[in-house]
Design a protein around this motif. Structure first.
Motif, mmCIF file in Angstrom:
data_model
loop_
_atom_site.group_PDB
_atom_site.id
_atom_site.type_symbol
_atom_site.label_atom_id
_atom_site.label_comp_id
_atom_site.label_asym_id
_atom_site.label_seq_id
_atom_site.Cartn_x
_atom_site.Cartn_y
_atom_site.Cartn_z
ATOM 1 N N PRO A 1 1.014 -1.162 0.123
ATOM 2 C CA PRO A 1 0.195 0.266 0.320
ATOM 3 C C PRO A 1 0.608 1.152 0.060
ATOM 4 O O PRO A 1 2.357 1.674 0.790
ATOM 5 C CB PRO A 1 -1.022 -0.286 1.136
ATOM 6 C CG PRO A 1 0.130 -1.046 2.277
ATOM 7 C CD PRO A 1 0.579 -1.987 1.203
ATOM 8 N N ARG A 2 0.812 2.418 -0.384
ATOM 9 C CA ARG A 2 1.201 3.057 -0.761
ATOM 10 C C ARG A 2 -0.121 4.864 -0.387
ATOM 11 O O ARG A 2 -1.093 4.697 -0.622
ATOM 12 C CB ARG A 2 1.610 3.705 -2.621
ATOM 13 C CG ARG A 2 2.447 2.386 -2.738
ATOM 14 C CD ARG A 2 3.495 2.964 -3.809
ATOM 15 N NE ARG A 2 2.214 3.070 -4.934
ATOM 16 C CZ ARG A 2 1.318 2.295 -5.385
ATOM 17 N NH1 ARG A 2 1.601 1.020 -5.042
ATOM 18 N NH2 ARG A 2 0.019 2.228 -6.860
ATOM 19 N N GLY A 3 0.772 5.570 0.201
ATOM 20 C CA GLY A 3 -0.485 6.561 0.581
ATOM 21 C C GLY A 3 -1.470 6.785 1.121
ATOM 22 O O GLY A 3 -1.507 6.363 2.104
ATOM 23 N N ALA A 4 -2.511 6.966 1.349
ATOM 24 C CA ALA A 4 -3.808 6.717 1.327
ATOM 25 C C ALA A 4 -4.553 5.514 1.553
ATOM 26 O O ALA A 4 -5.239 5.131 2.332
ATOM 27 C CB ALA A 4 -4.989 7.459 0.717
ATOM 28 N N GLY A 5 -3.940 4.925 0.756
ATOM 29 C CA GLY A 5 -4.154 3.668 0.874
ATOM 30 C C GLY A 5 -3.472 2.540 2.278
ATOM 31 O O GLY A 5 -4.568 2.023 2.011
ATOM 32 N N ARG A 6 -2.555 3.713 2.329
ATOM 33 C CA ARG A 6 -1.713 2.464 3.920
ATOM 34 C C ARG A 6 -2.921 3.073 4.821
ATOM 35 O O ARG A 6 -3.593 1.955 6.115
ATOM 36 C CB ARG A 6 -0.184 2.899 4.140
ATOM 37 C CG ARG A 6 0.434 2.779 3.354
ATOM 38 C CD ARG A 6 1.773 3.108 3.765
ATOM 39 N NE ARG A 6 2.991 2.557 3.101
ATOM 40 C CZ ARG A 6 4.522 2.541 3.860
ATOM 41 N NH1 ARG A 6 5.014 3.092 5.016
ATOM 42 N NH2 ARG A 6 5.233 1.896 2.813
ATOM 43 N N GLY A 7 -3.597 4.071 4.487
ATOM 44 C CA GLY A 7 -4.419 4.770 6.026
ATOM 45 C C GLY A 7 -6.285 3.833 5.958
ATOM 46 O O GLY A 7 -6.315 3.623 7.027
ATOM 47 N N LEU A 8 -6.056 3.122 5.108
ATOM 48 C CA LEU A 8 -7.738 2.735 4.497
ATOM 49 C C LEU A 8 -7.210 1.369 5.122
ATOM 50 O O LEU A 8 -8.396 0.646 5.508
ATOM 51 C CB LEU A 8 -7.916 2.843 3.064
ATOM 52 C CG LEU A 8 -8.191 4.773 2.235
ATOM 53 C CD1 LEU A 8 -8.831 5.184 1.155
ATOM 54 C CD2 LEU A 8 -9.333 4.637 2.582
ATOM 55 N N THR A 9 -6.004 1.023 4.390
ATOM 56 C CA THR A 9 -5.813 -0.242 5.302
ATOM 57 C C THR A 9 -6.042 -1.063 6.685
ATOM 58 O O THR A 9 -6.177 -1.742 7.266
ATOM 59 C CB THR A 9 -4.430 -1.082 4.432
ATOM 60 O OG1 THR A 9 -4.544 -1.295 2.988
ATOM 61 C CG2 THR A 9 -3.950 -2.693 4.598
ATOM 62 N N PHE A 10 -5.312 0.239 7.121
ATOM 63 C CA PHE A 10 -5.601 0.452 8.245
ATOM 64 C C PHE A 10 -6.630 0.300 9.306
ATOM 65 O O PHE A 10 -7.325 -0.921 9.865
ATOM 66 C CB PHE A 10 -4.477 1.681 9.397
ATOM 67 C CG PHE A 10 -4.557 1.971 10.789
ATOM 68 C CD1 PHE A 10 -3.682 0.816 11.799
ATOM 69 C CD2 PHE A 10 -5.905 2.753 11.155
ATOM 70 C CE1 PHE A 10 -3.473 1.701 13.132
ATOM 71 C CE2 PHE A 10 -5.409 2.731 13.399
ATOM 72 C CZ PHE A 10 -4.463 1.427 14.155
ATOM 73 N N LEU A 11 -7.409 1.290 7.875
ATOM 74 C CA LEU A 11 -8.875 0.919 9.116
ATOM 75 C C LEU A 11 -9.981 -0.452 8.651
ATOM 76 O O LEU A 11 -10.468 -0.627 9.048
ATOM 77 C CB LEU A 11 -9.699 2.586 8.151
ATOM 78 C CG LEU A 11 -8.783 3.451 9.063
ATOM 79 C CD1 LEU A 11 -9.973 4.737 8.210
ATOM 80 C CD2 LEU A 11 -9.488 3.758 10.261
ATOM 81 N N LEU A 12 -9.691 -0.299 7.479
ATOM 82 C CA LEU A 12 -9.850 -1.506 7.595
ATOM 83 C C LEU A 12 -10.045 -3.335 8.031
ATOM 84 O O LEU A 12 -11.000 -3.776 8.669
ATOM 85 C CB LEU A 12 -9.578 -2.063 5.758
ATOM 86 C CG LEU A 12 -10.038 -1.950 4.650
ATOM 87 C CD1 LEU A 12 -9.425 -2.811 3.007
ATOM 88 C CD2 LEU A 12 -12.240 -2.739 5.001
ATOM 89 N N PHE A 13 -8.411 -2.950 9.083
ATOM 90 C CA PHE A 13 -8.615 -4.239 9.784
ATOM 91 C C PHE A 13 -8.962 -3.815 11.152
ATOM 92 O O PHE A 13 -8.721 -4.431 11.619
ATOM 93 C CB PHE A 13 -6.359 -4.205 9.489
ATOM 94 C CG PHE A 13 -5.942 -5.039 9.125
ATOM 95 C CD1 PHE A 13 -5.485 -6.870 8.938
ATOM 96 C CD2 PHE A 13 -5.650 -4.340 7.331
ATOM 97 C CE1 PHE A 13 -5.597 -8.077 8.493
ATOM 98 C CE2 PHE A 13 -5.330 -5.683 6.924
ATOM 99 C CZ PHE A 13 -5.651 -7.114 7.090
#
Length: 403
Positions: free
Chosen positions: A54-66
């Motif tokens: 994941p990069r950029g905003a994808g990291r934060g979204l991955t965090f929230l998904l988990f």
């Protein structure tokens, strides 16, 4: 609960004023969590769904998904499933059915759920829960439904022991973070049917995947049993009377889920480096803590429902309408993932630089479509198509009215 066991009886619809609002709102809202988790799994062909880089905003979204979605949606429906079994049995008892008739009805429903689950998995999505619901429905009907209060307290002991197990796993993860070194990703399982190059290949793969997946999901009977325990006390029907219990459950359940999911969320987002054993234990901790999100989220929505002063407001009506048609909403999502996200169809998430953001936008859009469709059906006082099919299979065709 993806199966409506409270909406209608064979004699006709139950009026909105006669229904507890909390169960319907919970199911409707939690279908968004299911959509976020399942769409990510389909897009990344893994369980749980995770972008490996994941990069950029994808990291934060991955965090929230988990933290909020992965392994946090299905426990809510498992809890509500157990709750609904008691509600259905209670309603049948009140209508004059004998215990033997009620048992036969529930066993028939469980058998048909298993059949529908197999069809769902074969045609649409390997990660089916309906088949497991059917098996658990049969087991709970035969072993748990008519037991006394003392017997049902066993489930509280099981949950307490599960919490102890989580604390041990959490300690192992913290020790690994502090003392270990490495850069191992989360051990995400690859799902062949989600990366197949044709529908025929995906169908063949799903037929092999469904039995194993169903077996791994059967332990959610412990979550459904807790829902049965709560239903025996009418916790959601009488939220004002049970407010202290709901507050404690909301705080403890969601708190454990968030804390237990934190290490895996940080690792998945690329914000924490650990060795392989720690990454593996963090994922186990994530899944185990997710079961506490079931009662936690349900209690939270029970408290929110108790504060609703305008049940006829559009947003409240729409969420409740989807909750009453949760089985149809769930199956609609599976059709959408097949059409929108798989490699041999539109593969929409793969067309964007940030696939995590793209798939989450798609998930929200699909969920909103189900909300609008459910509201339209509710305005016409019509059930969802899947609910109609399951009801006919369970109760048989409605008798014709005499002219």
């Amino acid at each position: 609960m993806l199966v409506d066991t409270t909406g209608r009886t064979p004699s006709g619809p139950v009026r909105r004023a006669d229904r507890a609002l909390a169960p319907d709102l919970t199911r409707g809202a939690m279908l968004l969590i299911i959509a976020l988790a399942n769409s990510a799994g389909v897009a990344f062909a893994g369980e749980p769904g995770l972008d490996g880089a994941p990069r950029g905003a994808g990291r934060g979204l991955t965090f929230l998904l988990f933290e909020l979605a992965h392994a946090r949606g299905y426990p809510v429906f498992a809890f509500m499933f157990g709750y609904g079994i008691v509600q259905l049995a209670r309603r049948q008892d009140a209508s004059g059915s004998s215990p033997r008739q009620v048992r036969a009805l529930l066993l028939r429903r469980g058998a048909w759920l298993t059949v529908l689950g197999f069809a769902h998995a074969a045609l649409l999505y390997y990660g089916d829960f309906l088949g497991a619901y059917g098996i658990v429905c049969v087991a709970m009907t035969l072993l748990l439904l008519r037991r006394g209060d003392r017997f049902h307290r066993i489930v509280l002991v099981i949950w307490a022991l599960s919490l102890v197990e989580l604390l041990v796993a959490g300690g192992i993860v913290v020790h690994g973070i502090l003392t270990g070194a490495g850069h191992s990703p989360l051990p995400v399982g690859h799902v062949g049917s989600l990366s197949a190059s044709s529908y025929a290949d995906s169908l063949t793969a799903r037929l092999a995947e469904w039995p194993a997946h169903t077996l791994t999901t059967l332990p959610f009977v412990v979550i459904a049993w807790l829902g049965m325990w709560a239903a025996r006390r009418r916790v959601l029907e009488r939220p004002d009377r049970h407010r202290p219990l709901l507050v404690r459950t909301a705080v403890l359940g969601t708190g454990i889920a968030i804390a237990g999911g934190l290490p895996a969320a940080l690792i998945g987002a690329g914000w924490l480096d650990v060795d392989e054993p720690t990454a593996r234990t963090a994922l186990l901790l994530h899944g185990g803590s997710g079961m506490f999100a079931g009662p936690g989220y349900v209690a939270l929505f029970g408290l929110l429902a108790a504060r609703v002063t305008r049940p006829d407001a559009v947003v409240v009506r729409a969420l409740a309408a989807l909750g009453r048609r949760s089985l149809s909403g769930y199956l609609f999502q599976s059709v959408a993932w097949l059409v929108l996200l798989l490699p041999f169809t539109l593969d929409l998430a793969g067309r964007y630089a940030d696939p995590t953001a793209a798939v989450l936008v798609i998930a929200v859009a699909v969920w909103l479509c189900t909300v609008l469709i459910a509201l339209r059906l509710d305005d016409r006082d019509r059930p969802g198509p899947a609910e109609t099919v399951l009801r006919r299979l369970t109760y048989g065709p409605r008798p014709r009215r005499r002219s």
